[in-house]
Motif scaffolding. Structure first.
Motif, PDB file in Angstrom:
ATOM      1  N   UNK A  15      -6.866 125.174  41.959  1.00 23.74           N
ATOM      2  CA  UNK A  15      -7.847 125.879  41.125  1.00 23.74           C
ATOM      3  C   UNK A  15      -8.995 126.422  41.969  1.00 23.74           C
ATOM      4  N   UNK A  16      -9.393 125.665  42.991  1.00 24.24           N
ATOM      5  CA  UNK A  16     -10.507 126.083  43.835  1.00 24.24           C
ATOM      6  C   UNK A  16     -10.145 127.228  44.776  1.00 24.24           C
ATOM      7  N   UNK A  17      -8.854 127.346  45.108  1.00 24.79           N
ATOM      8  CA  UNK A  17      -8.440 128.322  46.113  1.00 24.79           C
ATOM      9  C   UNK A  17      -7.699 129.525  45.542  1.00 24.79           C
ATOM     10  N   UNK A  18      -7.255 129.452  44.298  1.00 24.14           N
ATOM     11  CA  UNK A  18      -6.306 130.445  43.793  1.00 24.14           C
ATOM     12  C   UNK A  18      -6.864 131.862  43.721  1.00 24.14           C
ATOM     13  N   UNK A  19      -8.191 132.016  43.740  1.00 18.65           N
ATOM     14  CA  UNK A  19      -8.763 133.365  43.710  1.00 18.65           C
ATOM     15  C   UNK A  19      -8.353 134.172  44.935  1.00 18.65           C
ATOM     16  N   UNK A  20      -7.963 133.469  46.010  1.00 17.41           N
ATOM     17  CA  UNK A  20      -7.581 134.151  47.245  1.00 17.41           C
ATOM     18  C   UNK A  20      -6.071 134.260  47.396  1.00 17.41           C
ATOM     19  N   UNK A  21      -5.320 133.779  46.397  1.00 15.57           N
ATOM     20  CA  UNK A  21      -3.864 133.786  46.501  1.00 15.57           C
ATOM     21  C   UNK A  21      -3.290 135.129  46.052  1.00 15.57           C
ATOM     22  N   UNK A  22      -2.355 135.696  46.811  1.00 19.01           N
ATOM     23  CA  UNK A  22      -1.567 136.808  46.266  1.00 19.01           C
ATOM     24  C   UNK A  22      -0.822 136.330  45.020  1.00 19.01           C
TER      25      UNK A  22
END
Length: 222
Positions: A15-22
């Motif tokens: 949840x904390x990192x998914x903004x940067x996930x393709x």
């Protein structure tokens, strides 16, 4: 990243990192984590735990080309996935550390078990060309031991998952009895190995979101 995370911690990190996930990589991770969570609910049912963890593995590695009738084999897709994981884990060596320090015993037991060696069953089922399965088995075991000693993570994973794939086939295709005494050791060890490795695999993927992890064949469609 020195230890594998359990479902809740993995989900929080996602949840904390998914903004940067393709998008495609985010879908892979989301699905893989969901099946890790389901596997953690299995209690003492090692057969179910193994199957759910294998689904998580499928969610993490399977590429759309696996379903398009292309010439690339599933094993080749395994190898490609393991090569990427090993490349991104060269510095911290979390996979090798887990294999060597925590699971060297269970993994060596798996590798010495001919009941999860593909060529053994080819011979048992009367297929020609596999009469020398014992020699092939010994050669495979020696090659694994050398790769283990050399710290060749990708090659070690190939050997281990070749064996686990046979176990997967036995369970998924009805070639084993649920909770059978006969295969308890390999199912228990296989589930334990997957339960530790899958969170590590997902952590490495989340730490390297812009690697080409492939496109899932079943995207979410409105």
């Amino acid at each position: 990243m020195t230890t594998a995370l359990h479902y809740e911690a993995l989900k929080e990190r996602q949840r904390n990192l998914r903004h940067d996930f393709p998008e495609t990589m985010g879908l892979r991770v989301h699905r893989a984590i969901s099946w890790i969570g389901r596997a953690e609910q299995c209690g003492n049912d090692e057969d179910a735990r193994f199957i759910f963890l294998w689904i998580s593995f499928n969610a993490a590695y399977a590429d759309e080309t696996d379903f398009q009738g292309t010439t690339i084999s599933e094993r080749a897709t395994f190898i490609n996935f393991f090569n990427k994981l090993a490349q991104h884990d060269m510095k911290e060596k979390t996979i090798y550390t887990a294999l060597w320090h925590r699971f060297s015993g269970p993994i060596r037991t798996l590798m010495n078990n001919h009941y999860i060696f593909h060529q053994f069953w080819q011979h048992q089922n009367g297929m020609e060309g596999f009469e020398n399965w014992e020699e092939t088995f010994q050669t495979s075991t020696r090659s694994f031991q050398q790769a283990f000693q050399d710290g060749n993570v990708s090659k070690v994973l190939r050997f281990v998952f070749d064996r686990l794939y046979v176990l997967r086939n036995q369970l998924v295709h009805g070639g084993a009895t649920w909770n059978s005494r006969i295969n308890r050791h390999q199912v228990r060890d296989g589930a334990a190995i997957l339960a530790f490795l899958m969170p590590l695999f997902v952590q490495i993927m989340m730490a390297n979101p812009h690697e080409n992890w492939g496109r899932p064949f079943y995207p979410v469609v409105d």
